[in-house]
Design an enzyme around this catalytic site. Structure first.
Site, PDB file in Angstrom:
ATOM      1  N   SER A  99     -23.503  -9.940 -31.686  1.00 47.99           N
ATOM      2  CA  SER A  99     -22.108  -9.720 -31.454  1.00 47.99           C
ATOM      3  C   SER A  99     -21.792  -9.267 -32.964  1.00 47.99           C
ATOM      4  CB  SER A  99     -22.146 -10.479 -30.243  1.00 47.99           C
ATOM      5  OG  SER A  99     -20.256 -10.240 -30.090  1.00 47.99           O
ATOM      6  N   GLU A 193      -7.373 -20.808 -36.746  1.00 48.58           N
ATOM      7  CA  GLU A 193      -6.009 -19.577 -37.364  1.00 48.58           C
ATOM      8  C   GLU A 193      -6.509 -18.679 -37.842  1.00 48.58           C
ATOM      9  OE1 GLU A 193      -2.274 -20.232 -40.618  1.00 48.58           O
ATOM     10  OE2 GLU A 193      -3.472 -22.694 -39.682  1.00 48.58           O
ATOM     11  N   HIS A 252     -23.809 -10.392 -21.684  1.00 45.87           N
ATOM     12  CA  HIS A 252     -23.761 -10.058 -23.255  1.00 45.87           C
ATOM     13  C   HIS A 252     -24.895 -11.244 -24.102  1.00 45.87           C
ATOM     14  CE1 HIS A 252     -21.677  -8.819 -26.976  1.00 45.87           C
ATOM     15  NE2 HIS A 252     -20.951 -10.367 -27.006  1.00 45.87           N
TER      16      HIS A 252
END
Length: 277
Positions: A99, A193, A252
């Site tokens: 990925s 974040e 996936h």
């Protein structure tokens, strides 16, 4: 400091370096996880592959036990992995990426092809993706804000945004036990974040302008749309020598859905490349 400019410092990545006494002296295999994954997700695969060769599994920046820093460009993440190779004295290796990690691996192959003996890309194409992770980010943020006392309470918070239990179990690998005013709580070990800020760079194409002409295996899940037939022309432009193999009954997370088939496909490919070196 901008995520889109390459003025981001290279960081020292946490990594697992595994090899058995019986392993040969062929080139090592470096394993790169996907978004919100870590080297820990690959322990069973590393254990299998290390019987035949040295295996290094990394935690990318803002993941696992690696530092939390600004910048999620593919060139920055590629430079981080290349720095691991430099620090370990590895001139060249076989590179496996799943990925997002597959895009890091493709970037390494395009920008530093002399360092990549062969490439294995797991269920990702060198294209920009539109499907988002808003629900996943919201679920993790729910945990970060509420700081649950245990994993059961954390799962209840994750379930507010993510219905599928397998996905919640995967997200839970990013939880760690810590304390708040002396009380045990579950926190996040992922740099959420920084990842959210860098997300536009994560969904875009790998860095680099040149194709990688080395040997390449692309493994895709039959039940996944991450490497659709429509994407194969774009894939062949970047990886002209890629052999595409579809794993049946796999999505996936094909290395988790079909672990034996995935392990064997990678081992056979890497062994063949090692024999030809």
């Amino acid at each position: 400091m901008s995520d889109t400019e390459h003025d981001i410092y290279t960081v020292t990545l946490h990594h697992v370096d595994a090899k058995t006494e019986d392993a040969d002296d062929s080139l090592p295999l470096i394993v790169i996880h996907g978004l919100l994954g870590s080297a820990d997700n690959w322990r069973s695969h590393v254990k299998a592959w290390q019987e035949n060769r040295r295996v290094i599994a990394v935690d990318l920046r803002n993941h696992g036990r690696s530092p939390h820093v600004e910048g999620m460009t593919y060139q920055a993440m590629s430079d981080d992995v290349l720095a691991v190779m430099d620090n370990l004295g590895i001139d060249q290796a076989h590179i496996l990426g799943h990925s997002m990690g597959g895009k890091v691996a493709m970037t390494m192959a395009r920008l530093a092809p002399q360092r990549v003996a062969s490439l294995v890309v797991a269920d990702i194409a060198p294209v920009a993706y539109s499907h988002g992770h808003d629900d996943v980010f919201a679920a993790l943020n729910e945990v970060a804000v509420n700081r649950p006392a245990n994993r059961r309470d954390a799962d209840a918070l994750l379930a507010k945004h993510v219905d599928a239990r397998p996905i919640r179990l995967f997200l839970a690998t990013n939880l760690e036990r810590t304390t708040d005013n002396g009380q045990p709580v579950m926190g996040l070990r992922v740099g959420l974040e920084q990842i959210i800020k860098g997300y536009p760079d994560i969904v875009t194409v790998p860095a680099g302008d040149q194709p990688y002409y080395g040997p390449c295996l692309v493994l895709r899940g039959a039940n996944s749309d991450y490497v659709s037939d429509a994407m194969l022309p774009a894939l062949k432009q970047v990886l002209p020598n890629a052999r595409v193999v579809t794993l049946k009954e796999a999505g996936h997370w094909l290395h988790a859905d079909q672990p034996q088939a995935f392990q064997q496909a990678v081992e056979s490919f890497v062994a063949a490349q090692s024999a030809s070196c």
